[in-house]
Design a protein around this motif. Structure first.
Motif, PDB file in Angstrom:
ATOM      1  N   ALA A  83      42.258  46.332  41.936  1.00 53.87           N
ATOM      2  CA  ALA A  83      42.243  44.939  41.484  1.00 53.87           C
ATOM      3  C   ALA A  83      43.637  44.331  41.491  1.00 53.87           C
ATOM      4  CB  ALA A  83      41.643  44.847  40.084  1.00 53.87           C
ATOM      5  N   SER A  84      44.662  45.116  41.141  1.00 59.97           N
ATOM      6  CA  SER A  84      46.040  44.620  41.156  1.00 59.97           C
ATOM      7  C   SER A  84      46.459  44.258  42.571  1.00 59.97           C
ATOM      8  CB  SER A  84      46.990  45.679  40.584  1.00 59.97           C
ATOM      9  OG  SER A  84      46.664  45.977  39.248  1.00 59.97           O
ATOM     10  N   THR A  86      44.410  43.433  44.992  1.00 66.71           N
ATOM     11  CA  THR A  86      43.618  42.259  45.367  1.00 66.71           C
ATOM     12  C   THR A  86      44.256  40.979  44.839  1.00 66.71           C
ATOM     13  OG1 THR A  86      41.585  43.584  45.340  1.00 66.71           O
ATOM     14  CG2 THR A  86      41.341  41.180  45.249  1.00 66.71           C
ATOM     15  N   ALA A  87      44.710  41.010  43.585  1.00 67.08           N
ATOM     16  CA  ALA A  87      45.371  39.843  42.988  1.00 67.08           C
ATOM     17  C   ALA A  87      46.649  39.503  43.735  1.00 67.08           C
ATOM     18  CB  ALA A  87      45.672  40.108  41.516  1.00 67.08           C
ATOM     19  N   ALA A  90      45.684  37.362  46.648  1.00 69.88           N
ATOM     20  CA  ALA A  90      44.654  36.355  46.369  1.00 69.88           C
ATOM     21  C   ALA A  90      44.971  35.042  47.094  1.00 69.88           C
ATOM     22  CB  ALA A  90      44.552  36.116  44.875  1.00 69.88           C
ATOM     23  N   PHE A  95      39.787  33.760  43.756  1.00 71.41           N
ATOM     24  CA  PHE A  95      40.033  35.176  44.010  1.00 71.41           C
ATOM     25  C   PHE A  95      40.872  35.790  42.900  1.00 71.41           C
ATOM     26  CE2 PHE A  95      38.661  37.042  48.031  1.00 71.41           C
ATOM     27  CZ  PHE A  95      38.081  35.951  48.668  1.00 71.41           C
ATOM     28  N   ALA A  99      39.873  38.894  40.530  1.00 65.70           N
ATOM     29  CA  ALA A  99      40.705  40.096  40.506  1.00 65.70           C
ATOM     30  C   ALA A  99      41.147  40.427  39.086  1.00 65.70           C
ATOM     31  CB  ALA A  99      41.924  39.910  41.404  1.00 65.70           C
ATOM     32  N   ARG A 100      41.483  39.411  38.328  1.00 63.88           N
ATOM     33  CA  ARG A 100      41.897  39.655  36.942  1.00 63.88           C
ATOM     34  C   ARG A 100      40.736  40.190  36.102  1.00 63.88           C
ATOM     35  NH1 ARG A 100      46.611  40.288  34.629  1.00 63.88           N
ATOM     36  NH2 ARG A 100      46.237  38.885  32.883  1.00 63.88           N
ATOM     37  N   GLN A 103      40.467  43.744  37.032  1.00 64.60           N
ATOM     38  CA  GLN A 103      41.635  44.421  36.471  1.00 64.60           C
ATOM     39  C   GLN A 103      41.406  44.756  34.992  1.00 64.60           C
ATOM     40  OE1 GLN A 103      45.297  42.139  36.339  1.00 64.60           O
ATOM     41  NE2 GLN A 103      46.422  43.786  37.333  1.00 64.60           N
TER      42      GLN A 103
END
Length: 417
Positions: A83-84, A86-87, A90, A95, A99-100, A103
């Motif tokens: 997720a980190s 992905t962010a 973003a 997005f 992601a958050r 996360q």
């Protein structure tokens, strides 16, 4: 594992959630401009992080009861790491919000499992000492994180913050792989929704658990709620820059750190439970000071001064109340730790959401945070008014001999029955 190792690993696991929140807050106003969006949309990146964190604890803890503390920690931290990244890439605010949220799901296991590990290995004042040491170490990360985030924004972009979070995720995975020994016998039969529902119903029907968790919800939960108000109050209304805001948060985390050191020193002479009333006094003073925001314009000192009192009080309260809330439930320690964390995060999420609906962060903080402090004081009063709820508290400065040991054991057995 030794107290020291459990404390270090526990602090590492617990800290990743608050650090991921605190590191990010100085960037919130910049992200508004970066995506050409609104403050409300950017607040969702924090609100949904809370939501993922709070709700997923209800899954992470029981999963660790069934599959083991170690593999579940690694699994959830892998989710956090993905997720980190992905962010970091973003392309839109949508997005980033998603992601958050994921996360928060990944970070949730750290808090639930760390406290369950402490309950697996330690009880009574030994547990309180470990919880206190975790709190001392934990204070350093969130204390430094906003400052680091603010300084990073002076020389780079907000995306770099998620690079740092990815590194933190890898660090926690390494800690779990190389440092954490399994503390529970995995039992896959616990992967049973009926049994899990029964565990949570048992906790929610237990007045001891509700009152002790209510104290933590109104105190620790207030820290989470404040994180949705303070960036906008201090940067928009008071006029601090991102780096100044990051430095200003040292007043909150530094006060918590100082309170944790005082608690550790006092615990050499007094039981952790005897420190809680003093902590409640600091909570009351802080809540009263924050309520004055309803009647005067915010400045740095009239915002952060009361916040510092509140944080100092939390440090005095946390070790005893965490130990007390989990003590009667060794057979469902993961579920109890998860529900405890959910109440804390859920309180912060609920109050933060209500504050967002109010729209004015200064008014929202002046109204809602004192109400959380009041709820904590009321919960503690109920806990103390019912002595039979106060297990494992019966703290008496007496020499423990065979007879008193037997009596203590009989009391605990009756409590669990």
């Amino acid at each position: 594992m030794s107290e020291r190792r459990v404390s270090l690993l526990g602090a590492l696991f617990v800290a990743i959630g608050p650090i991921s929140m605190a590191l990010y807050t100085p960037a919130m106003t910049e992200i508004v401009n970066a995506f050409g969006t609104t403050e409300s949309m950017v607040k969702l990146t924090l609100t949904l992080y809370f939501a993922g964190f709070a709700v997923s604890q209800l899954i992470a803890g029981p999963l660790s009861d069934a599959l083991g503390r170690r593999p579940v920690t690694i699994l959830f931290m892998a989710i956090y790491l993905v997720a980190s990244l992905t962010a970091l890439f973003a392309p839109s605010i949508g997005f980033l919000i998603a992601a958050r949220f994921v996360q928060g799901i990944g970070a949730s296991a750290g808090q639930a499992i760390a406290r369950a590990v402490v309950r697996d290995l330690f009880t009574m004042d030994q547990s309180s000492r470990v919880m206190n040491l975790i709190g001392i170490i934990l204070a350093v990360g969130p204390a430094v994180a906003p400052t680091v985030g603010g300084l990073m924004l002076e020389v780079t972009t907000w995306q770099a913050l998620f690079v740092l979070m990815a590194v933190l995720g890898l660090t926690v995975i390494a800690g779990a792989v190389f440092g954490l020994r399994e503390t529970v016998t995995p039992d896959r039969s616990r992967l049973n929704f009926r049994a899990l529902g029964g565990s949570y119903l048992q906790l929610l029907g237990n007045r001891h658990f509700l009152t002790t968790s209510g104290v933590l919800g109104g105190t620790v939960g207030a820290l989470y709620a404040q994180s949705t108000f303070l960036p906008f109050i201090l940067m928009n209304d008071v006029g601090l820059s991102a780096s100044q805001f990051g430095a200003s948060m040292l007043m909150q985390s530094g006060s918590f750190f100082a309170g944790s050191l005082v608690t550790r020193a006092l615990m050499k002479r007094f039981s952790a439970y005897r420190l809680v009333p003093g902590g409640m006094v600091f909570i009351a003073i802080g809540a009263l000071g924050i309520s004055l925001l309803l009647f005067r314009a915010p400045s740095f000192l009239n915002v952060m001064g009361p916040v510092a009192f509140y944080a100092f009080g939390i440090a005095l309260i946390m070790p005893a109340m965490l130990t007390a809330s989990l003590a009667p439930f060794p057979h469902i320690a993961g579920a109890a730790s998860s529900m405890n964390g959910f109440i804390q995060m859920g309180a912060g999420l609920t109050v933060g959401t209500i504050g967002a609906l109010i729209g004015d962060p200064t008014f929202a903080m002046g109204l809602l945070i004192p109400l959380m402090g009041l709820s904590a004081i009321v919960s503690y009063a109920i806990y103390r008014h019912n002595p039979h709820l106060a297990e494992p508290e019966p703290v008496r400065n007496v020499t423990i001999g065979p007879q008193s040991t037997g009596r203590a054991l009989r009391i605990e057995t009756n409590r669990n029955d």
